[in-house]
Design a protein around this motif. Structure first.
Motif, mmCIF file in Angstrom:
data_model
loop_
_atom_site.group_PDB
_atom_site.id
_atom_site.type_symbol
_atom_site.label_atom_id
_atom_site.label_comp_id
_atom_site.label_asym_id
_atom_site.label_seq_id
_atom_site.Cartn_x
_atom_site.Cartn_y
_atom_site.Cartn_z
ATOM 1 N N ALA A 118 0.827 -1.211 0.000
ATOM 2 C CA ALA A 118 0.000 0.000 0.000
ATOM 3 C C ALA A 118 0.859 1.258 0.000
ATOM 4 N N ILE A 119 1.961 1.222 0.713
ATOM 5 C CA ILE A 119 2.861 2.371 0.828
ATOM 6 C C ILE A 119 4.293 1.871 0.785
ATOM 7 N N ASP A 120 5.236 2.796 0.569
ATOM 8 C CA ASP A 120 6.624 2.356 0.523
ATOM 9 C C ASP A 120 7.169 2.128 1.930
ATOM 10 N N ASN A 121 8.366 1.571 2.014
ATOM 11 C CA ASN A 121 8.925 1.153 3.300
ATOM 12 C C ASN A 121 9.168 2.310 4.256
ATOM 13 N N PHE A 122 9.388 3.511 3.730
ATOM 14 C CA PHE A 122 9.694 4.645 4.595
ATOM 15 C C PHE A 122 8.553 4.883 5.593
ATOM 16 N N ILE A 123 7.317 4.812 5.080
ATOM 17 C CA ILE A 123 6.163 4.997 5.964
ATOM 18 C C ILE A 123 5.715 3.657 6.553
ATOM 19 N N PHE A 124 5.789 2.593 5.732
ATOM 20 C CA PHE A 124 5.306 1.286 6.156
ATOM 21 C C PHE A 124 5.981 0.819 7.449
ATOM 22 N N GLU A 125 7.275 1.044 7.577
ATOM 23 C CA GLU A 125 8.011 0.559 8.760
ATOM 24 C C GLU A 125 7.498 1.188 10.042
ATOM 25 N N SER A 126 7.047 2.439 9.949
ATOM 26 C CA SER A 126 6.563 3.123 11.163
ATOM 27 C C SER A 126 5.176 2.651 11.576
ATOM 28 N N THR A 127 4.473 1.930 10.677
ATOM 29 C CA THR A 127 3.098 1.513 11.013
ATOM 30 C C THR A 127 3.046 0.122 11.640
ATOM 31 N N ILE A 128 4.089 -0.671 11.429
ATOM 32 C CA ILE A 128 4.046 -2.050 11.955
ATOM 33 C C ILE A 128 4.714 -2.113 13.319
#
Length: 889
Positions: free
Chosen positions: A792-802
């Motif tokens: 859904a989103i790239d890793n830059f934002i994705f990492e902060s959501t998990i």
């Protein structure tokens, strides 16, 4: 040459069926013969064992009784000598005004632990004041020795019931007296530190004297034993049973032969002298095990099969012990696999041993002080406040140890319910282990203090099955401890004498006290020397060897085997002829189908298969004709879906790990033949398993291909030794985000299960919340965990959501996860199945198997939605459905 048809020279179906029949018949013959031989040999061994059991048990009891009687005779003679010496010393004391007894060893026996099965107490040489009167001068009278003697003499009755003659009994007493005098002489040589070879020679002489006594006793019962063997109808031409007594000579054990059934038929093969010589190395091996420090019961050979002069024989050994009550408990503790559950007790028990050691030192010092202060007076220890206070503290520690056993026991599953019955602990392994830990010191103390007139080898098993007997035994031991700790009198009080109905107290209070101290400060279980191992080692008294001539049975089995093989070969030949005949009929039908299939293979979709009749060939040709018709309309679609179905099969695991500790259940059904739902179980090592479940947005071949790539990437990371779940998710998200359109994303749940602890570490990327059923509380838990879907989103934002979460599965707990096709299944009124219905099913079926749970949920969804799930081909649901569940055993 390239157009040559190789099928012309290759074997056809008819030939193959014939060859197959021959091979199959041969395999059946081989398997049947091997199974027959194995079954017959097992039956033969079982019949031997049943036939042997009564005689073997009887001869084993001979070894047991022989040792008990011979030791009792030696004790009587030693008592008699000690009483005379004490009276003599007492008379001298009255003339001189002082008397001190030199305690070289208990009863003058140099190696008491070998005689009584103690834990090897070595009583140091020291001066002890007995206040002019000793255990042997006051408390053990000539009358009591006579009573003990008459109790032993009762056992000496021949097969006609006649008692032993005075002359014969006097011979036995003389031999026993020689042993006592020789042991006393040896004790003096050791004290004087004479040459070791001289000491060893004396030891040999002593043990030869011991063997002479045993042989004399054995000769008295020989006719009775022969008569008993005849009554038991032992086939003495086929079986030979020998008994051996174990005696220590110069610090090593030697096996002295006793009763031998070869006297009945000395010319039988099993009784030949040559065969006995052949078996000597095996006997030497058993003796070497005896001389090792290893546990005999774990190293003794259960039976060796061998060939001698073209005849098949087998040997079997069984050991016997002196104090069975102590040894049975020690064996149970040594062998039990329950030690891990009792680590708390074992560690705390070490602390108690240290505390008791300190108190014992105080008691010893106080006794020495009182002896110095009150030398020449009749001082009673029980009147001394410091002595009484120390033993009060001693008793308090024993009570704490007893309470600790109860506390640890109550933590063991099933104990609370069972303890209410309070009848038969023999049905519970946990309770037998608990009882062994709780009573081994008490029973060892009883075995040491009490000289038994009669012994029951099965007493321990009666004890396990009877609460009344347990209470009675423990009550006696409690009285013995009270007598020791009160210190009121050195001899045995009348109330204690009355309750010892199977023997007599044969030790003074001081001697029993030293042994009690040793028991209470020796660890029951340890890596080095411990009480359980020591009790097993010092109680060995003898063993039996059984030699079986199995040739007659083997000959019978071989003859029956030949009959079976003849019948099997006959059946195989008939089957071969039948197969060759009927295969001709089948081949004709198959050839017609082959011709039509060949035409179809060339692309002729107008091909018609000739009807094959009413059997399976008819069904086959009908199906082939329908298939040909369908091919015209669905050729392109089938090509596409065939590839997709292969991909889908590769997504799902065909096996699951950790089946010894986890019970699994799973369910998958797509709405279009292939779908984007996916689950997997991947074993990392012997303790860890990665599992996951995911759902690609949309349906059909496209999402299925995405899931193929996702699965490939996941397994590739794990093969590359990547076990960090966060790093795995970042890599997966990077792939999905970069390789798929913007409208494609994957909700994904991944977890790491630890087998030993039951802990699950997990990440939830936009997927359904997992549900955990807790068996102990019969409740459900849902586990919150945030995160955006993959892609859904790239890793830059994705990492902060998990974010990582964890939970622990206890025994019986169930972990459940699913895709949204389950809770979002709709009925005709567009009503969702929902989480409430799902949780209600999980709560009601939480203790069922995971397979039953997932199947029941799927059936409830089908019933609710009125759309087929359990059917051939795709489901009728509006979405793919997948579930995984596993329960910790």
């Amino acid at each position: 040459m390239s157009n040559f048809n190789w099928r012309m020279i290759l074997p056809g179906i008819r030939t193959k069926l014939s060859i197959f029949t021959i091979l199959f018949a041969g395999l059946i013959i081989f398997v049947m013969s091997q199974l027959f031989i194995r079954q017959q040999r097992m039956a033969l061994f079982d019949s031997f064992e049943k036939e042997l059991a009564p005689s073997k048990n009887y001869i084993g009891s001979i070894v047991y009784d022989l040792e008990r009687i011979s030791q009792s005779l030696v004790l009587i003679e030693d008592f008699r000598i000690r009483v005379k010496e004490s009276k003599k010393a007492l008379a001298a004391n009255r003339n001189t005004g002082s008397y001190q007894q030199d305690r070289k060893a208990l009863f003058g026996l140099v190696n008491l632990n070998k005689t009584f099965g103690s834990v090897g107490i070595k009583i140091s040489k020291k001066q002890v004041n007995y206040d002019y009167e000793t255990f042997f001068s006051k408390y053990l009278t000539e009358k009591e020795i006579k009573e003990l003697e008459s109790n032993i003499r009762i056992h000496f009755r021949d097969n006609e019931g006649k008692p032993i003659s005075d002359k014969m009994f006097l011979e036995l007493q003389t031999l026993a007296n020689k042993i006592v005098l020789a042991e006393r002489s040896l004790a003096d040589t050791i004290e004087k530190k004479l040459n070791q070879s001289f000491i060893d020679n004396n030891k040999k002489n002593i043990n030869v004297a011991r063997n002479n006594l045993r042989q004399k006793i054995l000769s008295f019962f020989e006719e009775e034993q022969k008569q008993k063997i005849r009554e038991l109808e032992l086939a003495t031409s086929k079986f030979r049973i020998q008994s051996f007594s174990i005696l220590p000579i110069a610090d090593t054990y030697v096996a002295f032969p006793g009763f031998d059934t070869s006297i009945f038929e000395p010319k039988a093969n099993v009784n030949s002298k040559e065969l006995e010589k052949f078996l000597n190395p095996e006997l030497d091996k058993i003796v070497s095990i005896l001389n090792s420090k290893e546990n005999i019961s774990q190293n003794i050979s259960s039976g060796e099969k061998f060939l001698f002069e073209n005849r098949n024989f087998q040997t079997q050994y069984d050991f016997f012990y002196m104090n069975n009550d102590s040894v049975n408990r020690a064996n149970y503790i040594s062998k039990s696999n329950l030690k891990e559950n009792w680590k708390q007790f074992i560690e705390e028990d070490k602390k108690f041993q240290t505390e008791l050691t300190n108190i014992i030192e105080k008691i010893k010092n106080r006794i020495e002080t009182l002896k110095k202060e009150k030398l020449g007076t009749k001082a009673t220890l029980s009147k001394d406040k410091e002595f009484a206070s120390s033993y009060k503290e001693y008793k308090s520690i024993l009570e704490k140890r007893e309470k600790l056993i109860l506390e640890v026991t109550k933590k063991q599953e099933g104990y609370a319910e069972f303890s209410k019955l309070n009848k038969d602990i023999s049905v519970s392994e946990e309770l037998k282990f608990k009882d062994a830990l709780a009573t081994i010191r008490e029973i060892a103390l009883y075995d040491f203090v009490v000289l038994k007139f009669r012994a029951n080898p099965n007493h321990y098993f009666d004890y396990l099955a009877s609460d009344k007997l347990r209470q009675n035994d423990l009550s006696k031991i409690k009285k013995i401890r009270s007598w020791i700790m009160e210190g009121a009198e050195e001899g045995v009080p009348q109330d204690l004498k009355k309750i010892i109905d199977t023997g007599m107290i044969s030790h003074s209070r001081s001697e029993a006290e030293e042994y009690m101290w040793k028991l209470d400060t020796t660890p029951i279980i340890s890596d080095g020397n411990d009480l359980a191992t020591e009790l097993i080692q010092v109680n060995k008294i003898g063993f039996t060897r059984v030699l079986v001539d199995m040739q007659e049975g083997f000959d019978r089995i071989e003859k029956e085997k030949q009959t079976i093989e003849f019948v099997a070969y006959s059946i195989g030949f008939v089957a071969l002829i039948s197969a060759f005949f009927f295969s001709g009929i089948l081949v004709k039908k198959i050839k017609r189908i082959i011709i039509s299939a060949d035409e179809l293979g060339k692309g002729n979709l107008e091909t018609k298969f000739q009807h094959g009749g009413s059997d399976e060939f008819g069904i086959l040709t009908t199906a082939l004709n329908k298939m040909t018709s369908d091919l015209k309309q669905r050729q392109e679609m089938l090509v596409e879906y065939a590839a997709a179905e292969d991909i889908q099969k590769g997504l799902l695991p065909t096996s699951v790990p950790f089946q010894d500790s986890l019970e699994f259940g799973n369910f998958y059904k797509s709405m279009s033949g292939v779908g984007g739902d996916y689950y997997d179980f991947i074993e990392l090592d012997s303790d860890r398993m990665v599992f996951c479940i995911g759902d690609v947005s949309n349906h059909g071949i496209g999402p299925a291909l995405v899931m193929v790539a996702l699965r490939s990437q996941l397994r590739g990371l794990i093969r590359a030794q990547e076990t960090n779940l966060r790093e795995i998710l970042l890599s997966l998200n990077d792939q999905v985000f970069g390789d798929t359109p913007s409208n494609i994303f994957v909700t994904f749940f991944i977890g790491l299960f630890h087998k030993k602890t039951g802990r699950i570490d997990f990440f939830n990327c936009g997927h359904s919340k997992p549900i955990v059923y807790r068996a102990k509380t019969n409740s459900l838990e849902t586990k919150e965990a945030g995160g955006m879907p993959l892609g859904a989103i790239d890793n830059f934002i994705f990492e902060s959501t998990i974010e990582e979460s964890s939970l622990v599965l206890e025994s019986g707990d169930l972990f459940f996860q699913y895709t949204d096709g389950l809770n979002e299944a709709m009925n005709h009124s567009s009503e969702l199945f929902g989480n409430e219905r799902l949780e209600k099913i999980l709560l009601s079926l939480g203790k069922s198997s995971p397979n039953q749970i997932t199947e029941t949920i799927a059936k409830e969804v089908e019933k609710f939605s009125q759309k087929k799930i359990f059917c051939d081909g795709p489901s009728e649901l509006n979405d793919d459905i997948a579930m995984i569940a596993f329960k910790r055993i």
